[in-house]
Design an enzyme around this catalytic site. Structure first.
Site, PDB file in Angstrom:
ATOM      1  N   ASP A   1       4.637  -4.441  -7.415  1.00  0.00           N
ATOM      2  CA  ASP A   1       3.947  -3.225  -6.966  1.00  0.00           C
ATOM      3  C   ASP A   1       4.458  -2.001  -7.713  1.00  0.00           C
ATOM      4  OD1 ASP A   1       6.281  -3.954  -5.360  1.00  0.00           O
ATOM      5  OD2 ASP A   1       5.990  -2.037  -4.375  1.00  0.00           O
TER       6      ASP A   1
ATOM      7  N   GLY B   1       0.821  -1.218   0.000  1.00  0.00           N
ATOM      8  CA  GLY B   1       0.000   0.000   0.000  1.00  0.00           C
ATOM      9  C   GLY B   1       0.847   1.256   0.000  1.00  0.00           C
TER      10      GLY B   1
HETATM   11  P1  AMP Z   1       9.031   1.167  -3.191  1.00  0.00           P
HETATM   12  O1  AMP Z   1      10.259   0.385  -2.947  1.00  0.00           O
HETATM   13  O2  AMP Z   1       9.250   2.626  -3.272  1.00  0.00           O
HETATM   14  O3  AMP Z   1       8.250   0.656  -4.341  1.00  0.00           O
HETATM   15  O4  AMP Z   1       8.129   0.974  -1.901  1.00  0.00           O
HETATM   16  C1  AMP Z   1       7.698  -0.301  -1.450  1.00  0.00           C
HETATM   17  C2  AMP Z   1       6.730  -0.147  -0.310  1.00  0.00           C
HETATM   18  O5  AMP Z   1       7.347   0.480   0.805  1.00  0.00           O
HETATM   19  C3  AMP Z   1       5.502   0.689  -0.609  1.00  0.00           C
HETATM   20  O6  AMP Z   1       4.429   0.129   0.103  1.00  0.00           O
HETATM   21  C4  AMP Z   1       5.873   2.041  -0.056  1.00  0.00           C
HETATM   22  O7  AMP Z   1       4.750   2.822   0.237  1.00  0.00           O
HETATM   23  C5  AMP Z   1       6.648   1.654   1.189  1.00  0.00           C
HETATM   24  N1  AMP Z   1       7.599   2.700   1.593  1.00  0.00           N
HETATM   25  C6  AMP Z   1       8.739   3.018   0.971  1.00  0.00           C
HETATM   26  N2  AMP Z   1       9.371   4.023   1.608  1.00  0.00           N
HETATM   27  C7  AMP Z   1       8.609   4.356   2.672  1.00  0.00           C
HETATM   28  C8  AMP Z   1       8.724   5.317   3.721  1.00  0.00           C
HETATM   29  N3  AMP Z   1       9.741   6.168   3.801  1.00  0.00           N
HETATM   30  N4  AMP Z   1       7.727   5.370   4.638  1.00  0.00           N
HETATM   31  C9  AMP Z   1       6.689   4.536   4.567  1.00  0.00           C
HETATM   32  N5  AMP Z   1       6.525   3.611   3.605  1.00  0.00           N
HETATM   33  C10 AMP Z   1       7.475   3.508   2.666  1.00  0.00           C
HETATM   34 MG    MG Z   2       6.623   1.396  -5.210  1.00  0.00          MG
END
Ligand code: AMP
Ligand code: MG
Length: 491
Positions: free
Chosen positions: A249, A87
């Protein structure tokens, strides 16, 4: 105050699709960049809002009228491991607008604080990743690649703690939608067939309206999503772009490139190029990207099985037939892209082999990807100038051998030389967001609060096919000391 003509279709879906959430308060929002041409295309009227007002809106401090901020629910395979609940942990969908071309577009704040999906994270986006996403997504758009866009970048006055403290930023992202392969997986993992079907119908209506009313709409939906991914990956490959984190995702079902975390354009050509610090095993390396797209689409197909047929074996057969179409479609697009890059107006059977043999020579000689193709287009009609390419090869005889083959192939064509030249110049960019240039922009901004490097790059990257005399340093590969060998997603 700035008005968005919101019409929020995702917020009208049942509650299981998202969690309502609000942006965090921040101390000192400051506008770094506003993408005025995009704002105009979105139908935003900027006239009555001053810079402080814009900073408050794009930091999430002021909620524009009609916004219904929410965090979308999704799952995802991260590096092959399934996580049932991911999410939006650091993003808020404000709502949707219909743009000047009639396209529905999401307006999302990335880095606006914690949401119900934040798990251990702080919901923040350090300035570096904000700058990277802004520059690379806008460059990709200018390069003709389907992509999310960057509408605005602000600093918030807060600090995002990673290994060290970074200024926090909010990037406003615009997307055809933020529905991902992982959104389908979210409902599949919960055996929630009703919402799975609702999601599929929503995606058909929003992205693939031509399918509506078809005899097998969900089969056709899977095929249509796969077809757009085949186009997308061919674009990445023609540019030497490495996404870096092709988790399910991070694959949008709209066919846009999404999530510019540890992405990079390669300088020297290497089939196994990878930059992401977290991709230790090279799962998402350059040459693996087509196969990884198939892997992700297979996870989508699995999630969609209940929609494909009531009988599971039949459903699996349908899915397999669709997925088998991906590689041939991808290879067809790739070959078309390569013909443009090499100046081939006609199609011959061994054109793919001609391209591969160039890549082999490039790899053996560590030749810069972008510089090579750009110079090919300048020497195509001037064989006496070919030294400009030859000097890129440590073993010039490798170039000589390939050039002879290429010239022979060009001579076999009857087409117009000027048309060929124009085709090549339009296919082979000069200015791309090289790692070391992005790094320079980030360092100046984070260390000295100096955004001049960022703004200069921002302006150069939106005209990637033009080289002006002042751009010399933007076109060159990095000096040995400037080479970036690792990128980080900044989470
Ligand atoms: P990503 O690697 O950017 O695709 O993120 C993977 C998951 O981690 C997603 O659910 C993001 O919303 C969550 N996420 C990444 N960075 C953060 C953060 N700094 N705070 C909260 N959730 C994060
Ligand atoms: Mg992402």
């Amino acid at each position: 105050m700035l008005r968005f003509p919101f019409d929020n279709s995702y917020a009208r879906l049942p509650g299981g699709f998202y969690q309502r959430s609000a942006a965090a308060t921040v101390s000192r929002p400051q506008l770094v960049a506003l993408n005025r041409s995009l704002a105009e295309a979105l139908g935003l009227d900027l006239a009555d809002t001053d810079e402080a007002g814009l900073a408050e809106i794009f930091a999430g401090v002021q909620l524009p009228e009609g916004a219904q901020p929410l965090a979308m629910a999704y799952s995802g395979h991260q590096f092959g491991n399934f996580v049932p609940t991911l999410g939006d942990g650091r993003a808020l969908l404000l709502g949707e607008v219909i743009d000047a071309s009639g396209q529905r577009r999401d307006i999302q704040l990335k880095g606006a604080g914690r949401t119900p999906f934040s798990r251990g994270g702080d919901g923040l986006c350090p300035l570096g990743p904000g700058i990277r996403e802004y520059l690379v997504s806008e460059a990709m758009h200018a390069l003709g690649v389907p992509t999310t866009r960057a509408l605005a970048l602000v600093t918030t006055g807060e600090t995002a703690l990673r290994e060290v403290a970074h200024p926090a930023s909010v990037l406003t992202r615009v997307a055809a939608s933020h529905v991902r392969v992982g959104t389908f997986q979210y409902f599949a993992a919960r055996d929630d067939r009703d919402n799975l079907e609702r999601l599929a119908d929503y995606v058909i209506q929003r992205h693939y309206p031509e399918i509506e009313g078809s005899e097998a709409p969900y089969r056709d939906l899977l095929a249509a999503i796969a077809a757009r991914q085949a186009v997308l990956i061919a674009h990445w490959m023609r540019l030497g772009f490495i996404h870096g984190v092709m988790n399910t995702d991070n694959m949008a079902v709209s066919g846009e490139t999404i999530d510019y975390g540890p992405c990079a354009f390669m300088d020297e050509f290497r089939a196994d190029a990878r930059f992401s610090f977290i991709d230790q095993h090279g799962r998402y390396a350059y040459a693996n990207q087509p196969a990884l797209a198939v892997w992700n689409l297979s996870r989508l197909a699995e999630a969609m099985l209940p929609l494909l047929h009531d009988d599971q074996d039949t459903a699996v057969t349908i899915a397999q037939e669709v997925l088998e179409g991906f590689m041939p479609a991808y290879e067809k697009h790739w070959l078309e892209e390569m013909r443009r890059k090499l100046g081939l107006l006609d199609a011959h059977d061994d054109d793919g082999d001609l391209a591969y043999s160039l890549f082999e020579a490039m790899q053996a000689n560590r030749v810069d990807f972008t510089l090579l193709f750009q110079r090919l287009s300048t020497v195509v009609d001037q064989p006496t100038e070919a030294d400009a390419v030859r000097v890129l090869f440590g073993q010039p005889e490798d170039w000589d051998a390939w050039e002879a083959r290429w010239r022979q192939r060009l001579d076999a064509e009857t087409g117009d030389g000027e048309a060929r030249k124009q085709m090549m110049l339009a296919a082979n960019p000069a200015v791309i967001p090289r790692n070391h240039l992005i790094e320079r922009a980030i360092r100046a901004a984070e260390d000295d609060g100096d955004f001049a490097v960022f703004h200069r790059l921002r302006e150069a990257l939106i005209r990637p096919f033009e080289v002006s005399p002042g751009d010399h340093d933007l076109v060159q590969p990095p000096e040995p000391g400037e080479r970036v060998t690792q990128t980080f997603c900044g989470t």
